[in-house]
Design a protein around this motif. Structure first.
Motif, mmCIF file in Angstrom:
data_model
loop_
_atom_site.group_PDB
_atom_site.id
_atom_site.type_symbol
_atom_site.label_atom_id
_atom_site.label_comp_id
_atom_site.label_asym_id
_atom_site.label_seq_id
_atom_site.Cartn_x
_atom_site.Cartn_y
_atom_site.Cartn_z
ATOM 1 N N ASP A 53 2.689 13.826 18.598
ATOM 2 C CA ASP A 53 1.982 15.104 18.477
ATOM 3 C C ASP A 53 2.390 15.996 19.655
ATOM 4 O O ASP A 53 2.382 15.560 20.805
ATOM 5 C CB ASP A 53 0.476 14.771 18.505
ATOM 6 C CG ASP A 53 -0.427 15.963 18.723
ATOM 7 O OD1 ASP A 53 0.033 17.114 18.605
ATOM 8 O OD2 ASP A 53 -1.617 15.726 19.008
ATOM 9 N N ILE A 108 1.384 14.611 11.284
ATOM 10 C CA ILE A 108 0.416 15.533 11.864
ATOM 11 C C ILE A 108 0.790 15.826 13.313
ATOM 12 O O ILE A 108 1.150 14.925 14.069
ATOM 13 C CB ILE A 108 -1.005 14.940 11.783
ATOM 14 C CG1 ILE A 108 -1.408 14.766 10.312
ATOM 15 C CG2 ILE A 108 -2.020 15.828 12.506
ATOM 16 C CD1 ILE A 108 -2.686 13.971 10.113
ATOM 17 N N GLY A 109 0.745 17.087 13.678
ATOM 18 C CA GLY A 109 1.102 17.492 15.028
ATOM 19 C C GLY A 109 2.586 17.696 15.232
ATOM 20 O O GLY A 109 3.015 18.072 16.321
ATOM 21 N N THR A 147 -3.812 24.547 18.383
ATOM 22 C CA THR A 147 -4.084 24.499 16.946
ATOM 23 C C THR A 147 -2.764 24.472 16.183
ATOM 24 O O THR A 147 -1.894 25.307 16.404
ATOM 25 C CB THR A 147 -4.916 25.714 16.487
ATOM 26 O OG1 THR A 147 -6.148 25.742 17.217
ATOM 27 C CG2 THR A 147 -5.225 25.629 14.999
ATOM 28 N N TYR A 158 -3.293 21.109 6.508
ATOM 29 C CA TYR A 158 -4.356 20.852 7.483
ATOM 30 C C TYR A 158 -4.399 21.933 8.549
ATOM 31 O O TYR A 158 -3.433 22.687 8.750
ATOM 32 C CB TYR A 158 -4.162 19.488 8.156
ATOM 33 C CG TYR A 158 -2.884 19.333 8.947
ATOM 34 C CD1 TYR A 158 -2.746 19.885 10.229
ATOM 35 C CD2 TYR A 158 -1.803 18.625 8.440
ATOM 36 C CE1 TYR A 158 -1.587 19.748 10.962
ATOM 37 C CE2 TYR A 158 -0.631 18.469 9.159
ATOM 38 C CZ TYR A 158 -0.531 19.037 10.422
ATOM 39 O OH TYR A 158 0.629 18.904 11.149
ATOM 40 N N TYR A 160 -5.189 21.359 12.424
ATOM 41 C CA TYR A 160 -5.419 20.338 13.448
ATOM 42 C C TYR A 160 -5.664 21.045 14.776
ATOM 43 O O TYR A 160 -4.836 21.829 15.233
ATOM 44 C CB TYR A 160 -4.197 19.426 13.537
ATOM 45 C CG TYR A 160 -4.172 18.482 14.720
ATOM 46 C CD1 TYR A 160 -5.239 17.636 15.001
ATOM 47 C CD2 TYR A 160 -3.047 18.423 15.558
ATOM 48 C CE1 TYR A 160 -5.196 16.766 16.074
ATOM 49 C CE2 TYR A 160 -2.990 17.548 16.625
ATOM 50 C CZ TYR A 160 -4.067 16.720 16.882
ATOM 51 O OH TYR A 160 -4.025 15.857 17.948
ATOM 52 N N LYS A 162 -6.810 20.499 18.861
ATOM 53 C CA LYS A 162 -6.950 19.537 19.959
ATOM 54 C C LYS A 162 -7.202 20.308 21.249
ATOM 55 O O LYS A 162 -6.417 21.184 21.620
ATOM 56 C CB LYS A 162 -5.681 18.696 20.074
ATOM 57 C CG LYS A 162 -5.684 17.640 21.174
ATOM 58 C CD LYS A 162 -4.391 16.848 21.074
ATOM 59 C CE LYS A 162 -4.243 15.811 22.161
ATOM 60 N NZ LYS A 162 -2.979 15.044 22.021
ATOM 61 N N HIS A 177 -10.726 16.343 19.296
ATOM 62 C CA HIS A 177 -9.874 16.498 18.121
ATOM 63 C C HIS A 177 -10.689 16.950 16.917
ATOM 64 O O HIS A 177 -11.824 16.510 16.720
ATOM 65 C CB HIS A 177 -9.201 15.172 17.746
ATOM 66 C CG HIS A 177 -8.459 14.503 18.842
ATOM 67 N ND1 HIS A 177 -9.094 13.778 19.840
ATOM 68 C CD2 HIS A 177 -7.134 14.422 19.110
ATOM 69 C CE1 HIS A 177 -8.175 13.284 20.656
ATOM 70 N NE2 HIS A 177 -6.988 13.653 20.240
ATOM 71 N N LEU A 179 -9.662 17.690 12.631
ATOM 72 C CA LEU A 179 -8.659 17.775 11.567
ATOM 73 C C LEU A 179 -9.349 18.217 10.285
ATOM 74 O O LEU A 179 -10.172 17.483 9.728
ATOM 75 C CB LEU A 179 -7.967 16.431 11.356
ATOM 76 C CG LEU A 179 -6.877 16.421 10.283
ATOM 77 C CD1 LEU A 179 -5.668 17.244 10.730
ATOM 78 C CD2 LEU A 179 -6.445 14.988 9.953
ATOM 79 N N ASN A 181 -8.840 19.203 6.386
ATOM 80 C CA ASN A 181 -7.914 19.041 5.274
ATOM 81 C C ASN A 181 -7.946 20.290 4.393
ATOM 82 O O ASN A 181 -8.938 20.564 3.725
ATOM 83 C CB ASN A 181 -8.296 17.802 4.457
ATOM 84 C CG ASN A 181 -7.271 17.465 3.390
ATOM 85 O OD1 ASN A 181 -6.454 18.303 2.996
ATOM 86 N ND2 ASN A 181 -7.310 16.229 2.914
ATOM 87 N N GLU A 309 -13.579 17.981 7.019
ATOM 88 C CA GLU A 309 -13.130 18.021 8.410
ATOM 89 C C GLU A 309 -13.631 16.777 9.123
ATOM 90 O O GLU A 309 -14.781 16.365 8.932
ATOM 91 C CB GLU A 309 -13.657 19.276 9.111
ATOM 92 C CG GLU A 309 -13.206 19.422 10.554
ATOM 93 C CD GLU A 309 -13.762 20.684 11.212
ATOM 94 O OE1 GLU A 309 -13.286 21.036 12.305
ATOM 95 O OE2 GLU A 309 -14.666 21.307 10.612
#
Length: 321
Positions: A53, A108-109, A147, A158, A160, A162, A177, A179, A181, A309
């Motif tokens: 990520d 993801i990321g 983001t 998504y 995401y 963090k 975190h 996430l 969807n 989420e």
């Protein structure tokens, strides 16, 4: 000739210093901890690989004169899978085994990647990036929010988020975190933090110990010879040197409660340590080390149906003893 060599060396040092100073970064502080974070950037970011990520790379963190992170890998290339620093995370690839060569899968990321052949997934492979998604970054004095937004034609999508936040008045760093969807497919995967700690740049040796809240056991390369599990602690019998292999695909002893996501890494020579806690139960606990860093890798499972989420936190508490 000697003057020419010295001039060339000076130029090389200047270019290297300029190159490393040119990466986008952010500095955060709460008056107790000072940390430097590297920013995600597809053209000039410090890390541009496809394993980890891109959010939340911690290049350095200092507390009470002690340092906790740094460049542990002597080989650097921005697209090298592990040319990265800090408590960085990886998400297990979505649908890799289900897609055919030439089709795409999601990390993801990172983004949408292309599967090149029939080989099994390898974190060391530099997969082609078809769609890197969109990154936005919000920098504040004591925290940075990253983001990553991705919409994939195969049905995955998504948002995401963090946030790396230093807690007011405390020697703590929290990784928050979220996430959400936004696609049509359910997201179900695992994620882990590699925890590339190098406390006070101490080599991996008898001064480094890893402490758990449970009776730990482990099998694998180097276990029982170089590193030993005794009671709740992993200790080194001797320094780890080049050529040594230290790896366990799964330490044992933890239960089904999040209370076992509680790991301490300590440098007994300089009396500095860090306590890592999470709010999800451990799914798996991998362990890896080399001559410069010791890495417990705690896995958790995450899932979100379309429109849902999910949230989770990891907390780092720094201390001296």
């Amino acid at each position: 000739m000697k003057k020419t060599l010295l001039l060339i060396a000076s130029i090389c040092l200047f270019i290297t210093a300029f190159r490393f100073a040119d990466f986008p970064e952010a500095v955060i502080s709460n008056g107790i901890i000072n940390a430097k974070l590297m920013m995600p950037d597809a053209s000039s970011g410090y890390y541009r690989g496809v394993r980890f990520d891109w959010a939340g790379q911690v290049a350095s963190l200092d507390y009470k004169g002690h340092s906790y992170f740094g460049q542990w890998n002597s080989t650097y290339d921005p697209k090298l899978h592990d040319a990265i620093m800090g408590p960085v995370e990886e998400f297990v690839a979505l649908d890799f085994d289900a897609v055919k060569p030439g089709e795409t899968f999601v990390k993801i990321g990172v983004g949408v990647l292309v599967k090149p052949d029939d080989k099994k997934y390898s974190f060391a492979t530099n997969y082609e990036v078809k769609d890197a998604g969109k990154w936005t970054v919000d920098k504040r004095q004591d925290h940075v929010t990253f983001t990553h937004t991705l919409k994939d034609a195969t049905g995955y999508g998504y948002v995401y988020t963090k946030t790396l936040k230093l807690v007011k008045g405390k020697p703590q760093l929290v990784l928050e975190h979220s996430l959400k969807n936004t696609g049509s497919k359910e997201i179900s995967t695992s994620t882990y933090n590699h925890n590339f700690f190098m406390i006070d740049k101490e080599p991996t040796n008898e001064h480094i110990r890893i402490v758990f809240p449970f009776e730990v056991s482990g099998e694998g390369a180097g276990f029982g010879t170089i590193v030993n599990a005794k009671g709740k602690t992993l200790n080194y019998a001797r320094p780890v040197v080049n050529g040594d292999q230290i790896f366990s695909s799964g330490l044992k002893g933890f239960g089904a409660s999040a209370k076992d996501y509680d790991i301490r890494i300590e440098n007994t020579k300089t009396s500095a340590g860090v306590r890592i806690t999470g709010d999800r139960p451990l799914e798996k606990l991998v362990y890896w080390a080399n001559p410069t860093t010791s890495c417990p890798e705690p896995y958790i499972h995450i899932s979100a149906k379309p429109g849902q989420e999910t949230k989770w936190n990891v907390n780092y508490e720094f201390y001296t003893f």
